[in-house]
Design a protein around this motif. Structure first.
Motif, mmCIF file in Angstrom:
data_model
loop_
_atom_site.group_PDB
_atom_site.id
_atom_site.type_symbol
_atom_site.label_atom_id
_atom_site.label_comp_id
_atom_site.label_asym_id
_atom_site.label_seq_id
_atom_site.Cartn_x
_atom_site.Cartn_y
_atom_site.Cartn_z
ATOM 1 N N ALA A 111 0.849 -1.212 0.000
ATOM 2 C CA ALA A 111 0.000 0.000 0.000
ATOM 3 C C ALA A 111 0.877 1.252 0.000
ATOM 4 C CB ALA A 111 -0.920 -0.014 1.213
ATOM 5 N N GLN A 112 1.956 1.207 0.780
ATOM 6 C CA GLN A 112 2.843 2.382 0.841
ATOM 7 C C GLN A 112 3.644 2.546 -0.450
ATOM 8 O OE1 GLN A 112 4.502 2.947 5.055
ATOM 9 N NE2 GLN A 112 3.672 0.888 5.126
ATOM 10 N N GLN A 113 3.970 1.425 -1.076
ATOM 11 C CA GLN A 113 4.663 1.515 -2.380
ATOM 12 C C GLN A 113 3.771 2.221 -3.399
ATOM 13 O OE1 GLN A 113 5.562 -2.547 -3.506
ATOM 14 N NE2 GLN A 113 7.438 -2.626 -2.287
ATOM 15 N N VAL A 114 2.492 1.838 -3.418
ATOM 16 C CA VAL A 114 1.580 2.424 -4.398
ATOM 17 C C VAL A 114 1.438 3.928 -4.144
ATOM 18 C CG1 VAL A 114 -0.782 2.425 -5.297
ATOM 19 C CG2 VAL A 114 0.345 0.256 -4.767
ATOM 20 N N ALA A 115 1.265 4.297 -2.868
ATOM 21 C CA ALA A 115 1.132 5.722 -2.529
ATOM 22 C C ALA A 115 2.381 6.476 -2.987
ATOM 23 C CB ALA A 115 0.923 5.882 -1.024
ATOM 24 N N TRP A 116 3.536 5.875 -2.760
ATOM 25 C CA TRP A 116 4.804 6.522 -3.132
ATOM 26 C C TRP A 116 4.905 6.676 -4.645
ATOM 27 C CZ3 TRP A 116 9.330 6.377 -5.760
ATOM 28 C CH2 TRP A 116 10.351 7.230 -5.314
ATOM 29 N N PHE A 121 5.388 9.592 -9.609
ATOM 30 C CA PHE A 121 5.045 9.746 -11.021
ATOM 31 C C PHE A 121 4.024 10.865 -11.250
ATOM 32 C CE2 PHE A 121 6.197 5.055 -11.091
ATOM 33 C CZ PHE A 121 7.418 5.250 -11.718
ATOM 34 N N LYS A 122 3.594 11.493 -10.157
ATOM 35 C CA LYS A 122 2.628 12.597 -10.205
ATOM 36 C C LYS A 122 1.400 12.244 -11.049
ATOM 37 C CE LYS A 122 6.096 16.236 -9.763
ATOM 38 N NZ LYS A 122 7.280 15.363 -9.966
ATOM 39 N N THR A 123 0.913 11.035 -10.853
ATOM 40 C CA THR A 123 -0.283 10.633 -11.583
ATOM 41 C C THR A 123 -1.020 9.570 -10.789
ATOM 42 O OG1 THR A 123 -1.101 9.570 -13.590
ATOM 43 C CG2 THR A 123 1.097 8.955 -12.914
ATOM 44 N N ASP A 124 -2.295 9.452 -11.051
ATOM 45 C CA ASP A 124 -3.037 8.376 -10.424
ATOM 46 C C ASP A 124 -2.590 7.070 -11.082
ATOM 47 O OD1 ASP A 124 -4.758 7.362 -8.621
ATOM 48 O OD2 ASP A 124 -6.536 7.585 -9.872
ATOM 49 N N ALA A 142 -7.635 -5.482 6.099
ATOM 50 C CA ALA A 142 -6.310 -4.947 6.429
ATOM 51 C C ALA A 142 -5.986 -3.693 5.615
ATOM 52 C CB ALA A 142 -5.243 -6.014 6.180
ATOM 53 N N LEU A 143 -6.598 -3.566 4.440
ATOM 54 C CA LEU A 143 -6.264 -2.421 3.577
ATOM 55 C C LEU A 143 -7.217 -1.237 3.749
ATOM 56 C CD1 LEU A 143 -5.177 -4.165 0.252
ATOM 57 C CD2 LEU A 143 -3.713 -3.024 1.935
ATOM 58 N N LYS A 144 -8.224 -1.432 4.604
ATOM 59 C CA LYS A 144 -9.236 -0.379 4.807
ATOM 60 C C LYS A 144 -8.625 0.975 5.139
ATOM 61 C CE LYS A 144 -13.686 -1.831 6.673
ATOM 62 N NZ LYS A 144 -14.116 -2.448 7.937
ATOM 63 N N LYS A 145 -7.560 0.923 5.945
ATOM 64 C CA LYS A 145 -6.975 2.198 6.400
ATOM 65 C C LYS A 145 -6.258 2.951 5.275
ATOM 66 C CE LYS A 145 -3.001 -0.152 8.406
ATOM 67 N NZ LYS A 145 -2.693 -1.052 9.448
ATOM 68 N N TYR A 146 -5.968 2.264 4.182
ATOM 69 C CA TYR A 146 -5.314 2.954 3.063
ATOM 70 C C TYR A 146 -6.394 3.416 2.078
ATOM 71 C CZ TYR A 146 -1.259 0.739 5.128
ATOM 72 O OH TYR A 146 -0.287 0.330 6.002
ATOM 73 N N THR A 147 -7.056 4.507 2.431
ATOM 74 C CA THR A 147 -8.264 4.906 1.705
ATOM 75 C C THR A 147 -7.986 5.264 0.243
ATOM 76 O OG1 THR A 147 -7.940 7.022 2.772
ATOM 77 C CG2 THR A 147 -9.690 5.633 3.646
ATOM 78 N N ASP A 148 -6.758 5.678 -0.056
ATOM 79 C CA ASP A 148 -6.427 6.082 -1.426
ATOM 80 C C ASP A 148 -6.354 4.909 -2.400
ATOM 81 O OD1 ASP A 148 -6.299 8.648 -0.840
ATOM 82 O OD2 ASP A 148 -4.109 8.896 -1.069
ATOM 83 N N LEU A 149 -6.271 3.715 -1.841
ATOM 84 C CA LEU A 149 -6.009 2.538 -2.658
ATOM 85 C C LEU A 149 -7.223 2.096 -3.480
ATOM 86 C CD1 LEU A 149 -3.306 1.101 -2.739
ATOM 87 C CD2 LEU A 149 -4.154 -0.534 -1.073
#
Ligand code: UPG
Length: 469
Positions: A111-116, A121-124, A142-149
């Motif tokens: 999840a943190q890799q994706v956010a990074w 890359f300044k893109t979704d 387990a991934l609920k807390k990563y709302t951006d995902l």
């Protein structure tokens, strides 16, 4: 013992109605029908030496001359395979829920890799998981807390179930005590039918996604690399496998080979006849190892399904088990599985690329996990776990006693954290031990406790030695 081609007609309807009753979709039924047909025909599913040639040279990442094109990211899906349980390491849930380092599980780091990557890359970026019926609920929680995902069907699709096959007569296995034991996940080759049958493939194509980068959730080195993406797109290959140069630590998994009939293929250890095991392990002959980091042109995938009438002809692997895995006296069954990387032989023009070891840090066993927790690896700012530079791309070869197969036992062995392995070539642990603080292992070291009860490995440096406790 086989049913024989004529019997396929007699037995197949029982499987078909069982799968329909269970709510399996057409793509899942077609895929299983293909696999079952191979089994029933009595065909030899092994890949002996006589059918293969080694692959001598391949393009390498270092020599790629492409100008990274960030616009391609908008057309690309990043997918993680997450259908597997950590049973082999003593875990009854998704393996990716295991703690890897500093309180982070695989999923936390992904999840943190994706956010990074989105920031970098300044893109979704489009990210998805392939879960299985056994991992979906835990993983989403387990991934609920990563709302951006993302959530729900934007974040995952769930892979298919396949019926287990009774070994003695190839009829559908039944187990009245617990009918859930009649089903198994059909291996990660199920990625393709699962994408088709869940509607994910069509949905992605309709939204303008064209490329997919897929990797194992247990490989924390596999992140989006724009140079590789651009190379893949410019090469116009429909499919590309990232391979790494094999080391002695790479005993499991699969290697790349050239088929005598032409084209690249993947040989998994389950496909190697016992007599050829030595050659399978010959890392100077079969130099390249499948990392399971794959690139797929989704349009080519859709066309391939059309060409093969809805089921890709992936090589079938037979896995012998008992219907209740914990009851060794229960009915003997076969589980039919396919491997995702084996699709390299189905796509005309498929290619392979040798990548630096930093894109491959798998965790299959507690041996791998101990190495990963040690100072041989480091967590990078973009949340990848990579070998330290001084390791020169070679992971420490760790062989723990069989009693440390499960993670809880391994945790007890290292109450003060992992020993230093940055200078370790090979570490063998025999018998029950605990590591004191500040143990440094260098070169090839064997730690032995031949007496009963646990013994402590005292603090200090051990270099090219056998330490009897
Ligand atoms: N997985 C699924 N569904 C399944 C089985 C596995 O999603 O039905 C996932 C699993 O969660 C993991 C990944 O697939 O993330 C890989 O599965 P695993 O059983 O750990 O890997 P292997 O099948 O042992 O090996 C794969 C490739 C092999 C390659 C190796 C690299 O098949 O060729 O060398 O990965 O680690």
């Amino acid at each position: 013992k086989t049913v024989g081609p004529s019997k396929m007609v007699d037995v197949w309807p029982a499987y078909e109605s069982k799968m329909e009753k269970e709510g399996c979709n057409q793509a899942a039924i077609d895929a299983f029908k293909y696999n079952y047909g191979v089994l029933a025909s009595g065909a030899d599913v092994m890949l002996p030496e006589s059918k293969l040639d080694p692959v001598d040279s391949l393009p390498t990442f270092e020599k790629l001359k492409v100008k990274p094109d960030a616009r391609l990211l908008k057309k690309t899906l990043i997918l993680k395979l997450n259908g597997g349980l950590g049973t082999g390491m003593g875990l009854e849930k998704a393996k990716s829920l295991l703690e890897v380092t500093e309180g982070n599980t695989f999923l936390d780091l992904i999840a943190q890799q994706v956010a990074w990557m989105k920031k970098e890359f300044k893109t979704d970026l489009k990210f998805m998981l392939m879960n299985s019926f056994a991992t979906s609920a835990d993983t989403l929680e387990a991934l609920k807390k990563y709302t951006d995902l993302g959530t729900g069907s934007d974040l995952e699709f769930v892979q298919n179930k396949a019926p287990k096959v009774t070994a003695s007569d190839l009829t559908p296995a039944s187990w009245e005590k617990d009918s859930s034991h009649e089903w198994c996940p059909p291996g990660h080759g199920d990625l393709y039918p699962a994408m088709l049958g869940s509607g994910t493939l069509d949905k992605l194509l309709k939204k303008g996604y064209r490329y997919m980068f897929v990797s194992n959730s247990d490989n924390l080195g596999a992140t989006m690399d724009l140079k590789i993406l651009t190379h893949f797109v410019q090469s116009e290959a429909p499919f590309m496998m990232e391979v790494a140069e094999r080391t002695d630590a790479d005993k499991k998994g699969g290697h790349l080979a050239q088929s005598k009939a032409g084209g690249l293929l993947l040989r998994e250890s389950a496909q190697c006849p016992e007599a050829d095991e030595k050659e399978f392990q010959n890392t100077s002959k079969y130099k390249f190892f499948n990392t399971n980091n794959l690139w797929v042109d989704l349009r080519a995938l859709k066309n391939l399904f059309r060409k093969f009438d809805g089921a890709l002809p992936l090589p079938v692997m037979k896995n012998s088990k008992t219907v209740d895995p914990r009851d060794k006296a229960s009915t003997k069954v076969l589980q039919l599985e396919t491997a995702m990387g084996a699709a390299i032989q189905c796509f005309p023009g498929a290619s392979a690329l040798v990548i630096p070891r930093s894109r491959f840090a798998p965790v299959k066993t507690t041996n791998d996990l101990l190495a990963l927790r040690s100072d041989a690896y480091q967590l990078t700012e973009d949340f990848r776990i990579v070998l330290k530079e001084e390791r020169d791309g070679v992971p420490p070869d760790v062989k723990l006693d069989g009693m440390y197969k499960f993670t809880d036992a391994m945790e007890k062995m290292i109450p003060n954290g992992a020993p230093s392995l940055v200078g370790c070539k090979k570490l063998v642990v025999e018998g029950e031990v605990t590591f004191a603080k500040d143990v440094v292992i260098k070169g090839t070291v064997t730690i032995k406790n031949t007496s009963g009860g646990s013994k402590e490995v005292p603090s200090g440096t051990y270099e090219d030695t056998t330490k009897e406790l």
